[in-house]
Design a protein around this motif. Sequence first.
Motif, mmCIF file in Angstrom:
data_model
loop_
_atom_site.group_PDB
_atom_site.id
_atom_site.type_symbol
_atom_site.label_atom_id
_atom_site.label_comp_id
_atom_site.label_asym_id
_atom_site.label_seq_id
_atom_site.Cartn_x
_atom_site.Cartn_y
_atom_site.Cartn_z
ATOM 1 N N GLY A 100 37.720 71.121 63.059
ATOM 2 C CA GLY A 100 38.882 70.599 63.756
ATOM 3 C C GLY A 100 40.095 71.494 63.688
ATOM 4 N N TYR A 101 39.856 72.780 63.445
ATOM 5 C CA TYR A 101 40.908 73.787 63.347
ATOM 6 C C TYR A 101 41.867 73.548 62.184
ATOM 7 C CZ TYR A 101 39.106 75.493 67.736
ATOM 8 O OH TYR A 101 38.287 75.989 68.707
ATOM 9 N N ALA A 102 41.436 72.772 61.205
ATOM 10 C CA ALA A 102 42.233 72.674 59.979
ATOM 11 C C ALA A 102 42.164 74.017 59.266
ATOM 12 C CB ALA A 102 41.682 71.579 59.075
ATOM 13 N N LEU A 103 43.194 74.334 58.518
ATOM 14 C CA LEU A 103 43.205 75.586 57.778
ATOM 15 C C LEU A 103 42.391 75.435 56.503
ATOM 16 C CD1 LEU A 103 46.942 76.601 58.201
ATOM 17 C CD2 LEU A 103 44.949 77.686 59.246
ATOM 18 N N TYR B 35 48.435 68.353 54.191
ATOM 19 C CA TYR B 35 47.725 69.141 53.195
ATOM 20 C C TYR B 35 48.250 68.764 51.816
ATOM 21 C CZ TYR B 35 46.095 72.322 56.879
ATOM 22 O OH TYR B 35 45.493 72.861 57.991
ATOM 23 N N ILE B 56 40.760 64.522 61.810
ATOM 24 C CA ILE B 56 40.160 64.928 60.547
ATOM 25 C C ILE B 56 40.540 63.920 59.480
ATOM 26 C CG2 ILE B 56 40.120 66.675 58.711
ATOM 27 C CD1 ILE B 56 40.877 68.738 60.836
#
Lengths: 115, 116
Positions: A100-103, B35, B56
Amino acid sequence: AQKVTQAQTEISVVEKEDVTLDCVYETRDTTYYLFWYKQPPSGELVFLIRRNSFDEQNEISGRYSWNFQKSTSSFNFTITASQVVDSAVYFCALSEANSGYALNFGKGTSLLVTP
Amino acid sequence: DTAVSQTPKYLVTQMGNDKSIKCEQNLGHDTMYWYKQDSKKFLKIMFSYNNKELIINETVPNRFSPKSPDKAHLNLHINSLELGDSAVYFCASSQDLAGGPGKTQYFGPGTRLLVL
């Protein structure tokens, strides 16, 4: 498994030295993005550069340069003529479609530049 | 003008309490993230929203619940805080475009949470 490896935990250099921070990544995607972020002692995360998987051109920005090599899955960062203000933790990160293009960050390299 | 802002910057609270962290971006981005940075500085994705839709959801305890009232805001609510929740929480945003500036994530200043 760690997708981004920054093997150097800490590096200490004297001002005006050149220093290279290593980053090795792992992906099965053909399209992905690589990033470097800087986290100075004040704690914020500062974006430095983004590279697309289809663009292997190296980049230079002032004293900073980046070497992207798909053949070795590496995206290394060099600071030329380091300065005290470069002291920070530097993070390499990978972004892929299947996450999901999370880093996905490496563990960071702490750079200390002393006068 | 701050691009990605978070409130509060510092949060000290007792175990068992419920707390919220707010995030706002004025970049016009359509994707926002949370995050967590632990004491060893390791950064890990928790959640991501695209146009208010959850994209996500990593293996995060269900005591953590994100809420996106609109695409410029992504809040994080934490129930029954535990000692292990102490960390720095970063919000980020990006534009969902394949090229150009797309996919680059810009981070807020972080919220330092300490659970006593």
